[in-house]
Write an enzyme that holds these catalytic residues in place. Structure first.
Site, PDB file in Angstrom:
ATOM      1  CB  SER A 180       0.189   4.415   1.743  1.00 56.48           C
ATOM      2  OG  SER A 180       0.245   5.096   0.467  1.00 56.48           O
ATOM      3  NE  ARG A 181       5.790   7.214   5.596  1.00 57.00           N
ATOM      4  CZ  ARG A 181       4.175   6.733   6.584  1.00 57.00           C
ATOM      5  NH1 ARG A 181       3.348   7.130   6.388  1.00 57.00           N
ATOM      6  NH2 ARG A 181       4.894   6.667   7.321  1.00 57.00           N
ATOM      7  CB  ALA A 208      -4.189   9.467   7.712  1.00 54.11           C
ATOM      8  N   GLY A 268      -3.510  -4.800   3.598  1.00 51.84           N
ATOM      9  CA  GLY A 268      -3.285  -5.367   4.578  1.00 51.84           C
ATOM     10  C   GLY A 268      -3.936  -4.498   6.049  1.00 51.84           C
ATOM     11  NE  ARG A 269      -1.602  -4.111  11.246  1.00 57.32           N
ATOM     12  CZ  ARG A 269       0.393  -4.589  11.750  1.00 57.32           C
ATOM     13  NH1 ARG A 269      -0.112  -5.654  11.549  1.00 57.32           N
ATOM     14  NH2 ARG A 269       1.243  -4.117  10.469  1.00 57.32           N
ATOM     15  CB  ILE A 270      -4.908   0.301   6.591  1.00 55.37           C
ATOM     16  CG1 ILE A 270      -4.136   0.865   8.160  1.00 55.37           C
ATOM     17  CG2 ILE A 270      -5.011   1.559   6.182  1.00 55.37           C
ATOM     18  CD1 ILE A 270      -2.708   1.802   8.185  1.00 55.37           C
ATOM     19  CG  HIS A 272       1.227  12.372   7.112  1.00 57.91           C
ATOM     20  ND1 HIS A 272       2.584  11.817   6.594  1.00 57.91           N
ATOM     21  CD2 HIS A 272       0.727  11.453   7.646  1.00 57.91           C
ATOM     22  CE1 HIS A 272       2.696  10.937   6.343  1.00 57.91           C
ATOM     23  NE2 HIS A 272       1.837  10.519   6.919  1.00 57.91           N
ATOM     24  CD  GLU A 298       4.163  13.985   3.463  1.00 56.76           C
ATOM     25  OE1 GLU A 298       2.874  13.098   3.059  1.00 56.76           O
ATOM     26  OE2 GLU A 298       3.989  13.691   4.834  1.00 56.76           O
TER      27      GLU A 298
HETATM   28  C1  GLV Z   1       1.780   7.449   9.091  1.00 55.71           C
HETATM   29  O1  GLV Z   1       1.663   7.812   7.697  1.00 55.71           O
HETATM   30  C2  GLV Z   1       2.349   6.192   9.829  1.00 55.71           C
HETATM   31  O2  GLV Z   1       2.788   5.459   9.457  1.00 55.71           O
HETATM   32  O3  GLV Z   1       1.299   5.749  11.117  1.00 55.71           O
HETATM   33  C1  GLV Z   2       0.225  -1.243   7.738  1.00 56.15           C
HETATM   34  O1  GLV Z   2       0.071  -0.592   6.512  1.00 56.15           O
HETATM   35  C2  GLV Z   2      -0.896  -2.217   8.284  1.00 56.15           C
HETATM   36  O2  GLV Z   2      -1.623  -2.139   7.375  1.00 56.15           O
HETATM   37  O3  GLV Z   2      -1.684  -1.676   9.292  1.00 56.15           O
END
Ligand code: GLV
Ligand code: GLV
Length: 341
Positions: A237-238, A287, A155-157, A285, A267
């Site tokens: 991610s999660r 990031a 995805g975007r990230i 957490h 967590e």
């Molecule tokens: C952080 O984990 C978010 O989903 O923004």
């Molecule tokens: C969501 O996970 C993104 O890629 O922004």
């Protein structure tokens, strides 16, 4: 009467200030996760809820809010919210994508480099006074250049990570998604692969999927077993996407070279044994935790709320099914002055 916004914890001021221009705003005053009864009180009182990924916005809580018009999550992930329950009440849910993409991609890279070059371990070593002089074999690590990076969830990230890996580090990219993404392939010279192929071939694997019933324990004992003993696993991610107990077991017996984690299955608790391992890098957490991004998230969440209160489709609507209901009986007129109701 101004619409009422409840914010479950102090966030950067910029978004709060935006909301205060048009709304009555209450922020849960303690700097900690709001206890359940405070969430219930806030939801009973408000028209708009600005909540965090640490708040469980479940069916019961949503039904406690008779005047609730919008739920704005201060996160890109929204697995903390019962979307179905919100949709049944025609309550739009919003998130904060895009503004955090670079911060999370950079953090993913920081983790990847930290585990590959053993930065925290080297830091502990040096602080402990163990450094006795240069040594040919001291704390050797792994280079990224020319290595294969497996991206699960482009995805975007994931794309932000791919861009840095391909153009900055000279890595080869494999990716898995539910469907092929030709643009992603072309931009980063990436090859589509099945998860099993990524597991057996990649030197680094990074996960960027949302938490869903289908992604829970996506990486379990069987998948870890397939990874190369020289490979590293990164997760921003999660937590529940990885079976953490199986990961600890694998790391202990050096089934893989290491893991770098920003998120945890339970967590803020860590699975037994995780923090005693040397071949892990652990961050809490954080990031998306840059000054720039957290301020941008605050403003975006605020704008999402104001849009809904004005009867406009917000930029980041998660449950598109409710779109038609947003324009009904807005609480603010579109110039921002309170509508007559
Ligand atoms: C952080 O984990 C978010 O989903 O923004
Ligand atoms: C969501 O996970 C993104 O890629 O922004």
């Amino acid at each position: 009467m101004k619409p009422k916004v409840f914010i479950t914890r102090k966030i950067p001021e910029s978004g709060i200030a935006l909301l205060r221009e048009y709304c009555q705003v209450r922020v849960y005053p303690r700097d900690r996760v709001a206890p359940r009864e405070e969430l219930v009180k806030g939801v009973k009182w408000c028209h708009a809820l600005l909540c965090l990924l640490t708040d469980s916005i479940d069916r019961e809580l949503i039904s406690a809010g008779p005047t609730l018009r919008v739920i704005a999550n201060y996160a890109v992930g929204f697995d903390n919210i019962d979307i179905k329950a919100a949709t049944e009440r025609n309550i739009p849910v919003t998130n904060t994508p895009e503004v955090l993409t670079d911060a999370v991609a950079e953090h993913t890279f920081a983790l990847m480099m930290a585990i590959a070059r053993r930065i925290p371990e080297s830091d502990r070593f040096t602080r402990a006074g163990k450094y006795q002089g240069w040594e040919p074999m001291l704390l050797l690590g792994t280079e990224l250049k020319g290595k294969t990076l497996g991206i699960i969830g482009p995805g975007r990230i994931g794309a932000g990570v791919a861009q840095r890996a391909a153009t900055g580090m000279g890595m080869n990219i494999l990716y898995f998604d539910v469907t092929r993404n030709l643009q992603f392939e072309k931009m980063y010279n990436a090859k589509f692969a099945k998860i099993d192929d990524i597991l057996t071939k990649a030197d680094f694997i990074t996960i960027h999927v949302p938490l869903l019933p289908t992604t829970r324990h996506l990486i379990g004992a069987e998948q870890l077993q397939m990874m190369k003993p020289t490979a590293y696993l990164i997760n921003t991610s999660r937590g529940p996407v990885i079976d953490e107990k199986a990961l600890v077991k694998t790391l202990k017996k050096r089934g893989i070279a290491g893991a770098a984690l920003d998120v945890y299955e339970f967590e803020p608790k860590l699975s037994a044994g995780l923090k005693r391992l040397d071949n892990v890098v652990l961050t809490p957490h954080t990031a998306s935790g840059t000054y720039e991004t957290r301020a941008a998230m605050s403003e975006l969440a605020a704008r999402n709320i104001l849009d809904v209160l004005r009867g406009k489709t917000p930029q980041n609507l998660v449950n598109k099914e409710v779109e038609d209901f947003i324009s009904k009986e807005p609480l603010l007129d579109s110039s921002g002055l309170g509508a007559e109701t």
